[in-house]
Design a protein around this motif. Structure first.
Motif, PDB file in Angstrom:
ATOM      1  N   ARG A  29       0.816  -1.206   0.000  1.00 26.65           N
ATOM      2  CA  ARG A  29       0.000   0.000   0.000  1.00 26.65           C
ATOM      3  C   ARG A  29       0.848   1.253   0.000  1.00 26.65           C
ATOM      4  NH1 ARG A  29      -3.532  -0.895   5.205  1.00 26.65           N
ATOM      5  NH2 ARG A  29      -1.413  -1.329   5.944  1.00 26.65           N
ATOM      6  N   HIS A  30       2.139   1.154   0.426  1.00 26.07           N
ATOM      7  CA  HIS A  30       3.016   2.301   0.529  1.00 26.07           C
ATOM      8  C   HIS A  30       3.957   2.319  -0.668  1.00 26.07           C
ATOM      9  CE1 HIS A  30       1.630   2.715   4.699  1.00 26.07           C
ATOM     10  NE2 HIS A  30       1.836   1.415   4.801  1.00 26.07           N
ATOM     11  N   ALA A  31       3.982   3.434  -1.361  1.00 30.40           N
ATOM     12  CA  ALA A  31       4.842   3.572  -2.534  1.00 30.40           C
ATOM     13  C   ALA A  31       6.222   4.038  -2.074  1.00 30.40           C
ATOM     14  CB  ALA A  31       4.234   4.570  -3.513  1.00 30.40           C
ATOM     15  N   PHE A  32       7.249   3.473  -2.680  1.00 33.19           N
ATOM     16  CA  PHE A  32       8.625   3.836  -2.339  1.00 33.19           C
ATOM     17  C   PHE A  32       9.481   3.715  -3.576  1.00 33.19           C
ATOM     18  CE2 PHE A  32      12.950   2.663  -0.995  1.00 33.19           C
ATOM     19  CZ  PHE A  32      13.261   3.764  -0.217  1.00 33.19           C
ATOM     20  N   ALA A  33      10.321   4.710  -3.804  1.00 31.61           N
ATOM     21  CA  ALA A  33      11.247   4.713  -4.931  1.00 31.61           C
ATOM     22  C   ALA A  33      12.664   4.651  -4.403  1.00 31.61           C
ATOM     23  CB  ALA A  33      11.045   5.975  -5.786  1.00 31.61           C
ATOM     24  N   LEU A  34      13.475   3.783  -4.983  1.00 35.72           N
ATOM     25  CA  LEU A  34      14.852   3.638  -4.540  1.00 35.72           C
ATOM     26  C   LEU A  34      15.639   4.921  -4.804  1.00 35.72           C
ATOM     27  CD1 LEU A  34      15.659   0.023  -5.793  1.00 35.72           C
ATOM     28  CD2 LEU A  34      15.036   0.749  -3.478  1.00 35.72           C
ATOM     29  N   VAL A  61      15.289  -1.801   8.952  1.00 38.42           N
ATOM     30  CA  VAL A  61      15.979  -2.594   7.924  1.00 38.42           C
ATOM     31  C   VAL A  61      15.191  -3.852   7.621  1.00 38.42           C
ATOM     32  CG1 VAL A  61      18.076  -3.902   7.446  1.00 38.42           C
ATOM     33  CG2 VAL A  61      18.246  -1.660   8.487  1.00 38.42           C
ATOM     34  N   ARG A  62      14.683  -4.531   8.652  1.00 37.52           N
ATOM     35  CA  ARG A  62      13.908  -5.754   8.408  1.00 37.52           C
ATOM     36  C   ARG A  62      12.641  -5.449   7.607  1.00 37.52           C
ATOM     37  NH1 ARG A  62      15.186  -6.683  14.026  1.00 37.52           N
ATOM     38  NH2 ARG A  62      16.865  -8.228  14.215  1.00 37.52           N
ATOM     39  N   PHE A  63      12.003  -4.353   7.932  1.00 40.26           N
ATOM     40  CA  PHE A  63      10.787  -3.995   7.199  1.00 40.26           C
ATOM     41  C   PHE A  63      11.093  -3.716   5.736  1.00 40.26           C
ATOM     42  CE2 PHE A  63       8.021  -0.704   5.483  1.00 40.26           C
ATOM     43  CZ  PHE A  63       6.781  -1.289   5.641  1.00 40.26           C
ATOM     44  N   MET A  64      12.128  -2.926   5.454  1.00 37.38           N
ATOM     45  CA  MET A  64      12.424  -2.550   4.080  1.00 37.38           C
ATOM     46  C   MET A  64      12.914  -3.739   3.256  1.00 37.38           C
ATOM     47  SD  MET A  64      11.597   0.610   3.967  1.00 37.38           S
ATOM     48  CE  MET A  64      12.300   1.121   2.409  1.00 37.38           C
ATOM     49  N   VAL A  65      13.680  -4.643   3.889  1.00 40.13           N
ATOM     50  CA  VAL A  65      14.201  -5.799   3.147  1.00 40.13           C
ATOM     51  C   VAL A  65      13.106  -6.821   2.920  1.00 40.13           C
ATOM     52  CG1 VAL A  65      15.838  -7.711   3.228  1.00 40.13           C
ATOM     53  CG2 VAL A  65      16.553  -5.427   3.909  1.00 40.13           C
ATOM     54  N   HIS A  70      13.792  -3.515  -2.540  1.00 40.81           N
ATOM     55  CA  HIS A  70      15.021  -3.605  -3.340  1.00 40.81           C
ATOM     56  C   HIS A  70      15.131  -5.027  -3.874  1.00 40.81           C
ATOM     57  CE1 HIS A  70      19.147  -3.151  -4.688  1.00 40.81           C
ATOM     58  NE2 HIS A  70      19.092  -1.864  -4.369  1.00 40.81           N
ATOM     59  N   PRO A  71      15.383  -5.215  -5.146  1.00 37.62           N
ATOM     60  CA  PRO A  71      15.411  -6.575  -5.704  1.00 37.62           C
ATOM     61  C   PRO A  71      16.640  -7.382  -5.302  1.00 37.62           C
ATOM     62  CG  PRO A  71      15.964  -4.968  -7.395  1.00 37.62           C
ATOM     63  CD  PRO A  71      15.537  -4.187  -6.185  1.00 37.62           C
ATOM     64  N   HIS A  72      17.695  -6.749  -4.861  1.00 41.29           N
ATOM     65  CA  HIS A  72      18.930  -7.475  -4.539  1.00 41.29           C
ATOM     66  C   HIS A  72      19.205  -7.570  -3.040  1.00 41.29           C
ATOM     67  CE1 HIS A  72      19.877  -7.409  -8.792  1.00 41.29           C
ATOM     68  NE2 HIS A  72      19.792  -6.078  -8.809  1.00 41.29           N
ATOM     69  N   ALA A  73      18.447  -6.898  -2.201  1.00 38.71           N
ATOM     70  CA  ALA A  73      18.671  -6.953  -0.753  1.00 38.71           C
ATOM     71  C   ALA A  73      18.165  -8.274  -0.201  1.00 38.71           C
ATOM     72  CB  ALA A  73      17.964  -5.785  -0.066  1.00 38.71           C
ATOM     73  N   ARG A 122      21.939   2.152   1.256  1.00 41.03           N
ATOM     74  CA  ARG A 122      21.822   3.568   0.902  1.00 41.03           C
ATOM     75  C   ARG A 122      20.648   3.811  -0.045  1.00 41.03           C
ATOM     76  NH1 ARG A 122      27.306   3.067  -0.263  1.00 41.03           N
ATOM     77  NH2 ARG A 122      26.883   3.610  -2.450  1.00 41.03           N
ATOM     78  N   GLU A 123      20.469   2.899  -0.999  1.00 40.13           N
ATOM     79  CA  GLU A 123      19.366   3.063  -1.937  1.00 40.13           C
ATOM     80  C   GLU A 123      18.010   2.864  -1.267  1.00 40.13           C
ATOM     81  OE1 GLU A 123      20.200   0.326  -5.040  1.00 40.13           O
ATOM     82  OE2 GLU A 123      21.795   1.558  -5.942  1.00 40.13           O
ATOM     83  N   LEU A 124      17.949   2.090  -0.179  1.00 36.42           N
ATOM     84  CA  LEU A 124      16.708   1.916   0.564  1.00 36.42           C
ATOM     85  C   LEU A 124      16.452   3.071   1.529  1.00 36.42           C
ATOM     86  CD1 LEU A 124      16.863  -1.901   1.395  1.00 36.42           C
ATOM     87  CD2 LEU A 124      15.217  -0.751  -0.104  1.00 36.42           C
ATOM     88  N   GLY A 125      17.381   4.013   1.622  1.00 39.39           N
ATOM     89  CA  GLY A 125      17.201   5.147   2.513  1.00 39.39           C
ATOM     90  C   GLY A 125      17.418   4.800   3.967  1.00 39.39           C
TER      91      GLY A 125
END
Length: 499
Positions: A29-34, A61-65, A70-73, A122-125
């Motif tokens: 539901r949340h939009a995010f751009a790298l 970090v756990r939430f974003m990964v 990110h396709p490679h995290a 860094r790309e995940l902010g």
């Protein structure tokens, strides 16, 4: 997400499968751009807010990964984030020093893999640049022209700041005021409150399960103060006397001896009397009032051993010029008694006060005592550090010792040197007065300086004229040659023409 086997730098045994990481429910539901722009990964330009607690950083970090932004995290990214979280406690601002070599050795990865996963964060902010590291020697820049090789080499490490993107705060139901690194959390939404309560209950349940899973180890014996009292019984637990061996049953029991007097051989009655005397001393001395009577009595034991009364002790202490109240009266009294006894100002029987340990005397460079080798080692260190000065000092010391040794030796008569001329004696070498006068008469007179220079110039001119044989040559005999005619006058010049 990529498959784990495609990454050669990941240890398959140490890292679980990446397929265990599942997207978080509701994250779509949340939009995010790298953040691919390097300029937006700085602290001044980042859109994420500052984090100071490692728990919040790991949760973000756990939430974003796990959300799959990110396709490679993957799992390795989480391991790198855990390393960063352990370093956050060193800084009050949550800054993390980053060294690729040290982190690679810690995680068992290659240097390039560490750089890649740091770029994913860094790309995940989740991290932002505070300072870029460099391999240049900062000590050279600090000392400028005064830099030498002794200053050494020191590079600077990269500093990252732990940050949280806005998408994580929105998913957690938090109200944020401001934008960027300086943004702050001001509250939570109703959904965020429910999520926070559920998270707290889950942490409490995990803590309780961990305590049940790892019980307290009581195998080691406790101290007597906390030992659990047991019921006293005369019946043996192992079945009674019938199970004991005959040797164990018939051996002589050793009764435990009670501890008698202490190491000072002072009984309780004598100690109580000394405390009563110390109480009287404390009442009659202003700077001892308020101190512990037991400690003061122990400090005054040398005086009590010598047979002094409290009046004599108070009279002696009154002679001490104490301008201020000591912080620890008993320690001051004990040290002052020892100092005065060793200095000869206070006379007590021998053995009551321990003497100061006097160091053995040394004669600088001898090796007969412990100070000799130490002095030699110190001289060797000085010779390595200050070699020219030490060499001059050693040469001067050697010369001084040689002169002192020579002066201490008795004077010895030197033997007369033999003449190199065989058969020569003093009576045959020395001239008599008559022989010396005859030598003066027969020898040529010594010419003066001006006469000698004039004769030298004339001889030089004559030699130059004789060597020049071009055309007419005039023969000019020197004036001092003495050519004269029959009448006693000098001859005229003769001109000779050479054809």
């Amino acid at each position: 997400m990529q498959h784990l086997s495609a990454c050669r730098h990941i240890n398959l045994t140490a890292c679980p499968d990446v397929s265990e990481i599942r997207p978080v429910s509701g994250a779509s539901r949340h939009a995010f751009a790298l953040v691919h722009d390097v300029a937006a990964q700085e602290v001044d330009a980042t859109a994420s807010r500052q984090l100071r607690r490692e728990v919040d950083f790991l949760a973000a970090v756990r939430f974003m990964v796990e959300a799959g932004f990110h396709p490679h995290a993957g799992r390795t990214t989480l391991r790198l984030a855990e390393v960063f979280a352990t370093r956050m406690a060193r800084s009050k601002d949550g800054h993390v020093p980053f060294s690729a070599e040290a982190t690679a050795r810690m995680l068992g990865l290659k240097r390039r893999a560490v750089f890649n996963h740091a770029r994913y964060l860094r790309e995940l902010g989740l991290i932002a640049y505070v300072e870029h590291g460099t391999k240049r020697n900062v000590l050279r820049a600090r000392h400028c022209a005064n830099w030498t090789k002794e200053h050494g080499y020191r590079a600077t490490a990269t500093l990252f700041a732990a940050v949280a993107p806005r998408v994580w705060d929105e998913a957690m139901g938090r109200r944020i005021r401001g934008h960027g690194y300086k943004a702050r959390m001001t509250g939570v939404t109703p959904s965020g409150r429910i999520l926070a309560v559920a998270t707290a209950l889950e942490h409490r349940r995990e803590r309780a399960d961990g305590q049940q899973r790892h019980p307290v180890d009581n195998s080691r014996p406790c101290t007597p103060s906390v030992e659990v009292p047991q019921l006293h019984t005369t019946v043996a637990v192992d079945g009674g006397i019938k199970d004991r061996t005959r040797e164990h049953a018939c051996r002589e029991k050793k009764h435990r001896q009670r501890r008698g007097r202490g190491s000072t051989h002072w009984s309780a009655t004598r100690t109580a009397a000394a405390m009563q005397e110390a109480r009287s001393v404390r009442l009659h001395t202003w700077w001892t009032q308020g101190s512990c009577v037991r400690q003061l009595a122990y400090a005054l034991r040398p005086c009590f051993e010598a047979g002094w009364t409290w009046e004599e002790i108070a009279r002696e202490i009154a002679r001490w010029t104490v301008p201020l109240r000591p912080r620890h009266v008993a320690s001051y009294v004990a040290s002052e008694i020892r100092r005065r006894v060793n200095a000869g100002e206070l006379h007590l029987p021998d053995g009551l006060v321990a003497p100061y340990r006097q160091p053995e005397t040394s004669t600088w460079d001898d090796d007969a005592n412990p100070h000799g080798p130490r002095y030699a080692a110190m001289q060797a260190f000085k010779a390595r550090t200050y070699r020219p000065a030490a060499a001059r000092a050693a040469a001067a010391l050697t010369e001084t010792r040689r002169l002192v040794t020579r002066q201490r030796q008795p004077a010895q008569e030197r033997p007369a040197q033999e003449s190199r001329i065989p058969g020569a004696h003093p009576e045959n070498v020395l001239l008599t007065r008559q022989e010396f006068a005859s030598l003066v008469e027969n020898s040529l007179p010594v010419l003066a300086g001006e006469t000698l220079w004039a004769q030298t110039d004339e001889a030089a001119e004559y030699r130059l004229d004789a060597e020049c044989r071009r055309g007419t040559w005039e023969y000019n005999p020197p004036l001092w040659s003495g050519y004269e005619s029959s009448a006693g006058k000098l001859t005229d010049r003769h001109s000779v023409t050479i054809s």
